[in-house]
Scaffold this motif. Structure first.
Motif, PDB file in Angstrom:
ATOM      1  N   LEU A  44       3.080 -35.523  11.532  1.00 24.28           N
ATOM      2  CA  LEU A  44       2.381 -34.471  12.263  1.00 24.28           C
ATOM      3  C   LEU A  44       1.350 -35.017  13.245  1.00 24.28           C
ATOM      4  CD1 LEU A  44       1.931 -31.904   9.361  1.00 24.28           C
ATOM      5  CD2 LEU A  44       3.687 -31.943  11.143  1.00 24.28           C
ATOM      6  N   ASP A  45       0.641 -36.064  12.866  1.00 24.53           N
ATOM      7  CA  ASP A  45      -0.388 -36.634  13.735  1.00 24.53           C
ATOM      8  C   ASP A  45       0.257 -37.659  14.659  1.00 24.53           C
ATOM      9  OD1 ASP A  45      -2.688 -37.487  14.941  1.00 24.53           O
ATOM     10  OD2 ASP A  45      -3.419 -38.619  13.213  1.00 24.53           O
ATOM     11  N   GLN A  46       0.983 -37.197  15.651  1.00 20.62           N
ATOM     12  CA  GLN A  46       1.736 -38.080  16.540  1.00 20.62           C
ATOM     13  C   GLN A  46       0.833 -38.968  17.394  1.00 20.62           C
ATOM     14  OE1 GLN A  46       5.429 -38.212  17.372  1.00 20.62           O
ATOM     15  NE2 GLN A  46       5.360 -37.620  15.220  1.00 20.62           N
ATOM     16  N   THR A  47      -0.350 -38.486  17.742  1.00 18.91           N
ATOM     17  CA  THR A  47      -1.237 -39.271  18.595  1.00 18.91           C
ATOM     18  C   THR A  47      -2.148 -40.198  17.806  1.00 18.91           C
ATOM     19  OG1 THR A  47      -2.852 -37.467  18.624  1.00 18.91           O
ATOM     20  CG2 THR A  47      -1.235 -37.515  20.407  1.00 18.91           C
ATOM     21  N   GLY A  48      -2.164 -40.089  16.472  1.00 18.41           N
ATOM     22  CA  GLY A  48      -2.914 -41.011  15.636  1.00 18.41           C
ATOM     23  C   GLY A  48      -4.416 -40.846  15.676  1.00 18.41           C
ATOM     24  N   ASP A  49      -4.911 -39.615  16.013  1.00 22.41           N
ATOM     25  CA  ASP A  49      -6.362 -39.417  16.079  1.00 22.41           C
ATOM     26  C   ASP A  49      -6.931 -38.736  14.838  1.00 22.41           C
ATOM     27  OD1 ASP A  49      -5.402 -36.866  16.389  1.00 22.41           O
ATOM     28  OD2 ASP A  49      -6.390 -36.466  18.310  1.00 22.41           O
ATOM     29  N   GLY A  50      -6.110 -38.578  13.799  1.00 22.53           N
ATOM     30  CA  GLY A  50      -6.600 -38.046  12.538  1.00 22.53           C
ATOM     31  C   GLY A  50      -6.676 -36.538  12.468  1.00 22.53           C
ATOM     32  N   ARG A  51      -6.030 -35.843  13.394  1.00 22.12           N
ATOM     33  CA  ARG A  51      -6.029 -34.380  13.377  1.00 22.12           C
ATOM     34  C   ARG A  51      -4.774 -33.886  14.074  1.00 22.12           C
ATOM     35  NH1 ARG A  51     -11.002 -34.497  17.702  1.00 22.12           N
ATOM     36  NH2 ARG A  51      -9.754 -35.007  19.535  1.00 22.12           N
ATOM     37  N   ILE A  52      -4.441 -32.630  13.851  1.00 16.85           N
ATOM     38  CA  ILE A  52      -3.311 -32.020  14.542  1.00 16.85           C
ATOM     39  C   ILE A  52      -3.854 -31.115  15.637  1.00 16.85           C
ATOM     40  CG2 ILE A  52      -1.198 -30.665  14.331  1.00 16.85           C
ATOM     41  CD1 ILE A  52      -1.215 -31.193  11.345  1.00 16.85           C
ATOM     42  N   THR A  53      -3.420 -31.366  16.861  1.00 17.02           N
ATOM     43  CA  THR A  53      -3.743 -30.509  17.994  1.00 17.02           C
ATOM     44  C   THR A  53      -2.459 -30.272  18.782  1.00 17.02           C
ATOM     45  OG1 THR A  53      -4.339 -32.446  19.316  1.00 17.02           O
ATOM     46  CG2 THR A  53      -6.134 -31.316  18.170  1.00 17.02           C
ATOM     47  N   TRP A  54      -2.549 -29.476  19.828  1.00 11.62           N
ATOM     48  CA  TRP A  54      -1.351 -29.202  20.613  1.00 11.62           C
ATOM     49  C   TRP A  54      -0.681 -30.480  21.126  1.00 11.62           C
ATOM     50  CZ3 TRP A  54       2.920 -27.343  21.819  1.00 11.62           C
ATOM     51  CH2 TRP A  54       3.494 -27.513  23.079  1.00 11.62           C
ATOM     52  N   PRO A  55      -1.405 -31.492  21.614  1.00 15.06           N
ATOM     53  CA  PRO A  55      -0.711 -32.696  22.085  1.00 15.06           C
ATOM     54  C   PRO A  55       0.181 -33.356  21.034  1.00 15.06           C
ATOM     55  CG  PRO A  55      -2.935 -32.680  22.949  1.00 15.06           C
ATOM     56  CD  PRO A  55      -2.844 -31.544  21.964  1.00 15.06           C
ATOM     57  N   ASP A  56      -0.117 -33.202  19.750  1.00 15.63           N
ATOM     58  CA  ASP A  56       0.753 -33.772  18.717  1.00 15.63           C
ATOM     59  C   ASP A  56       2.110 -33.076  18.701  1.00 15.63           C
ATOM     60  OD1 ASP A  56      -1.036 -35.722  17.344  1.00 15.63           O
ATOM     61  OD2 ASP A  56      -2.246 -33.931  17.001  1.00 15.63           O
ATOM     62  N   PRO A  99       2.343 -24.656   2.564  1.00 12.11           N
ATOM     63  CA  PRO A  99       3.409 -23.659   2.546  1.00 12.11           C
ATOM     64  C   PRO A  99       3.516 -22.853   3.840  1.00 12.11           C
ATOM     65  CG  PRO A  99       2.196 -23.615   0.485  1.00 12.11           C
ATOM     66  CD  PRO A  99       1.427 -24.491   1.418  1.00 12.11           C
ATOM     67  N   SER A 100       2.460 -22.827   4.644  1.00  8.34           N
ATOM     68  CA  SER A 100       2.471 -22.031   5.870  1.00  8.34           C
ATOM     69  C   SER A 100       3.208 -22.731   7.009  1.00  8.34           C
ATOM     70  CB  SER A 100       1.030 -21.740   6.313  1.00  8.34           C
ATOM     71  OG  SER A 100       0.319 -21.059   5.309  1.00  8.34           O
ATOM     72  N   LEU A 101       3.636 -23.977   6.815  1.00  8.42           N
ATOM     73  CA  LEU A 101       4.266 -24.710   7.905  1.00  8.42           C
ATOM     74  C   LEU A 101       5.607 -24.109   8.310  1.00  8.42           C
ATOM     75  CD1 LEU A 101       3.549 -28.425   6.950  1.00  8.42           C
ATOM     76  CD2 LEU A 101       2.686 -27.208   8.938  1.00  8.42           C
ATOM     77  N   ALA A 102       6.381 -23.641   7.363  1.00  3.74           N
ATOM     78  CA  ALA A 102       7.749 -23.190   7.644  1.00  3.74           C
ATOM     79  C   ALA A 102       7.790 -21.694   7.907  1.00  3.74           C
ATOM     80  CB  ALA A 102       8.673 -23.570   6.489  1.00  3.74           C
ATOM     81  N   GLY A 103       7.091 -21.237   8.938  1.00  2.00           N
ATOM     82  CA  GLY A 103       7.109 -19.839   9.311  1.00  2.00           C
ATOM     83  C   GLY A 103       8.182 -19.553  10.344  1.00  2.00           C
ATOM     84  N   PRO A 104       8.218 -18.335  10.870  1.00  2.00           N
ATOM     85  CA  PRO A 104       9.245 -17.943  11.849  1.00  2.00           C
ATOM     86  C   PRO A 104       9.263 -18.826  13.099  1.00  2.00           C
ATOM     87  CG  PRO A 104       8.070 -16.023  11.022  1.00  2.00           C
ATOM     88  CD  PRO A 104       7.343 -17.220  10.491  1.00  2.00           C
ATOM     89  N   ALA A 105       8.092 -19.261  13.566  1.00  2.00           N
ATOM     90  CA  ALA A 105       8.064 -20.074  14.778  1.00  2.00           C
ATOM     91  C   ALA A 105       8.731 -21.427  14.562  1.00  2.00           C
ATOM     92  CB  ALA A 105       6.624 -20.266  15.249  1.00  2.00           C
ATOM     93  N   LEU A 106       8.553 -22.037  13.379  1.00  2.00           N
ATOM     94  CA  LEU A 106       9.209 -23.313  13.111  1.00  2.00           C
ATOM     95  C   LEU A 106      10.720 -23.120  13.014  1.00  2.00           C
ATOM     96  CD1 LEU A 106       8.973 -26.317  12.597  1.00  2.00           C
ATOM     97  CD2 LEU A 106       8.644 -25.839  10.170  1.00  2.00           C
ATOM     98  N   ILE A 107      11.150 -22.000  12.477  1.00  2.00           N
ATOM     99  CA  ILE A 107      12.582 -21.704  12.436  1.00  2.00           C
ATOM    100  C   ILE A 107      13.142 -21.641  13.853  1.00  2.00           C
ATOM    101  CG2 ILE A 107      14.293 -19.965  11.778  1.00  2.00           C
ATOM    102  CD1 ILE A 107      12.473 -19.229   9.429  1.00  2.00           C
ATOM    103  N   GLU A 108      12.355 -21.048  14.757  1.00  2.00           N
ATOM    104  CA  GLU A 108      12.795 -20.975  16.156  1.00  2.00           C
ATOM    105  C   GLU A 108      12.881 -22.376  16.765  1.00  2.00           C
ATOM    106  OE1 GLU A 108      13.944 -19.496  19.894  1.00  2.00           O
ATOM    107  OE2 GLU A 108      14.071 -18.721  17.843  1.00  2.00           O
ATOM    108  N   TRP A 166       2.690 -24.014  17.376  1.00  2.00           N
ATOM    109  CA  TRP A 166       1.289 -24.426  17.364  1.00  2.00           C
ATOM    110  C   TRP A 166       0.366 -23.219  17.162  1.00  2.00           C
ATOM    111  CZ3 TRP A 166      -2.343 -27.266  16.046  1.00  2.00           C
ATOM    112  CH2 TRP A 166      -3.612 -27.239  16.631  1.00  2.00           C
ATOM    113  N   ARG A 167       0.654 -22.135  17.869  1.00  2.00           N
ATOM    114  CA  ARG A 167      -0.169 -20.928  17.695  1.00  2.00           C
ATOM    115  C   ARG A 167      -0.058 -20.390  16.277  1.00  2.00           C
ATOM    116  NH1 ARG A 167       1.263 -20.289  23.242  1.00  2.00           N
ATOM    117  NH2 ARG A 167       3.279 -19.365  22.704  1.00  2.00           N
ATOM    118  N   GLU A 168       1.134 -20.482  15.705  1.00  2.00           N
ATOM    119  CA  GLU A 168       1.318 -20.026  14.325  1.00  2.00           C
ATOM    120  C   GLU A 168       0.535 -20.913  13.357  1.00  2.00           C
ATOM    121  OE1 GLU A 168       5.271 -18.399  12.590  1.00  2.00           O
ATOM    122  OE2 GLU A 168       5.217 -20.512  12.015  1.00  2.00           O
ATOM    123  N   LEU A 169       0.570 -22.227  13.584  1.00  2.00           N
ATOM    124  CA  LEU A 169      -0.173 -23.146  12.728  1.00  2.00           C
ATOM    125  C   LEU A 169      -1.673 -22.911  12.835  1.00  2.00           C
ATOM    126  CD1 LEU A 169       1.668 -26.569  13.205  1.00  2.00           C
ATOM    127  CD2 LEU A 169       1.707 -25.082  11.210  1.00  2.00           C
TER     128      LEU A 169
END
Length: 477
Positions: free
Chosen positions: A327-339, A394-403, A369-372
């Motif tokens: 999830l932390d693709q940029t390696g800054d220790g948090r999840i943001t839109w750029p990840d 558990p909130s990760l796999a919502g409708p937006a991730l399915i899309e 991202w908005r759902e997360l």
């Protein structure tokens, strides 16, 4: 009027100076130097910190950058135009107009500086290795890089028209605009000291750590010593005693590769192996993997080093490991839109998507991202911490991730038959089928169905399973 030569040999493709340098080991040192000079520009440094995956996924980034340069400097005009359009779409998504670090990756002056660092570092590479370019060669190299800038955005005039005019421009930017940005400090003092092992060396972590402990400081010292003195002084970058001799030795030693038989060192092979999955079915990958394993076993036999445990994916219930690796693709220790944008970028790059599929994939990730944010960002600071993620897995796999999964399936299923066949599978995962397709409905042994694909993707992205092909796709360094 310029003094740039109109050479008979085309500026791109076979016979170009780029084609000569790309397989030269010295060029690796030059690219690192150019990266530091790029990152020293405040806009580039800010964009790298916010958007780049070079810290967490350096080998993947290396492969993508190499392939892009090959396309831009290749002989095929159509391929070059298509790659330029892809890069422009990518850069257009990288901008920030608010906060302490505004940037715009489409700023023409900034893009010109990036190309300028490549040219100047190539010239410096030749000089430091005792093979300086003569005036005609320097003009030729400069013409190629200006043509590259022109192919990218039609603005080659953003760089001075001649080499003679280039040096005052370069000196002015170094003296007036470059800074000791956070991105520079990360590259020099964190990246080289903590760079993860390439996938093929996951089986020998102790040896990798030992080699990195020696090579990391050396690369950092060599890079600092090679930077313009004016910038080093302004940035407060101290030169390690003896670094000058080390610098010359490194470039001179790399330059000796010119005496090797032709074809012994090919950048595409080296970069491809460094970024390849250890489970790939490429015979070269298997050969290197087996050699690494034997070397590791031999070293354990003849040295007192502790046993090296075989690498394995992190446990499926370790939320922190999944947070860092995927999830932390940029390696800054948090999840943001750029990840999430980095995930979309990697998938779009692998599948070589054009519009409108690329935009559809980015849009799906933006919706996720908005759902997360809605589900996990409990303190409302616009980012998701490790603790917030662990509390709301558990909130990760919502409708937006399915899309997202549905859109990715459609992008991979190029013939629209609602199945991912072996060729389509390899295009996404860069390997043959790695799951048991021998069971299921009619034809299940020959293709990946939409239902199975979506189910596996959701299981992976929700952190429930790390043994699918998606692991090397998004978690691999």
């Amino acid at each position: 009027m310029t003094d740039t030569p109109t050479a008979e040999v085309p500026l791109f493709g076979p016979g170009s100076k780029f084609d000569t340098f790309v397989d030269d080991p010295r060029w690796a040192l030059a690219l690192v130097r150019a990266l530091v000079l790029e990152a020293a520009h405040p806009q580039v440094g800010a964009a790298l910190l916010d958007n780049s995956t070079f810290v967490a996924h350096p080998w993947r980034r290396l492969w993508n950058t190499y392939r892009s340069l090959r396309r831009m400097f290749g002989a095929d005009d159509e391929v070059r135009a298509r790659e330029a359009a892809r890069l422009n779409r990518l850069h257009a998504r990288m901008r920030a107009g608010a906060g302490e670090r505004p940037y715009d990756a489409m700023d023409p002056e900034v893009r010109a500086w990036v190309v300028a660092t490549l040219f100047e570092s190539t010239v410096t590479m030749c000089r430091l290795s005792g093979q300086p370019l003569d005036p005609a060669e320097m003009d030729r190299v400069y013409a190629e890089y200006r043509a590259f800038l022109g192919a990218l955005d039609g603005e080659e005039a953003r760089l001075p028209g001649s080499v003679r005019e280039f040096w005052p421009y370069y000196d002015r930017v170094v003296a007036e605009e470059l800074e000791n940005t956070e991105a520079v400090r990360i590259i020099l003092y964190r990246l080289f000291d903590h760079v993860p092992a390439p996938p093929l060396l996951h089986g020998v972590p102790t040896l990798w750590a030992a080699g990195r402990a020696v090579a990391g400081p050396v690369i950092g010292a060599v890079t600092v010593a090679s930077l313009p003195e004016a910038f080093r002084k302004r940035a407060g970058l101290a030169e390690v005693p003896g670094a000058g001799a080390l610098l010359r030795s490194a470039y001179f030693g790399a330059g000796l590769a010119r005496f090797l038989p032709e074809g012994w060192i090919e950048a595409e092979t080296v970069v491809g192996l460094l970024s390849a999955s250890p489970d790939g079915d490429d015979p070269r990958v298997r050969a290197v993997r087996d050699t690494v394993r034997r070397a590791g076993a031999f070293v354990r036999l003849v040295t007192p080093l502790p046993a090296e445990p075989a690498w394995a994916p992190p446990p499926s219930d370790d939320a922190g490991e999944f947070f860092d690796a995927v999830l932390d693709q940029t390696g800054d220790g948090r999840i943001t839109w750029p990840d999430l944008a980095a995930m979309a970028r990697e998938l779009a790059t692998r599948l070589d998507l054009d519009e409108p599929q690329e935009t559809r994939l980015y849009t799906a990730y933006a919706d996720w991202w908005r759902e997360l944010q809605s589900a996990l960002d409990t303190d409302g600071d616009g980012r998701i911490s490790r603790e917030e993620y662990a509390a709301g897995v558990p909130s990760l796999a919502g409708p937006a991730l399915i899309e997202v999964a549905e859109v990715l399936f459609d992008a991979t299923d190029t013939d629209g038959d609602q199945r991912i066949d072996a060729e389509e599978y390899r295009r996404l995962f860069r390997t043959a089928f790695r799951r048991d397709l021998s069971k299921g409905g009619e034809g299940a042994g020959e293709a990946y169905s939409r239902g199975d694909f979506v189910r596996d993707f959701l299981s992976f992205m929700a952190g429930r399973r790390r043994t699918t092909p998606f692991d090397p796709l998004l978690a691999q360094a």
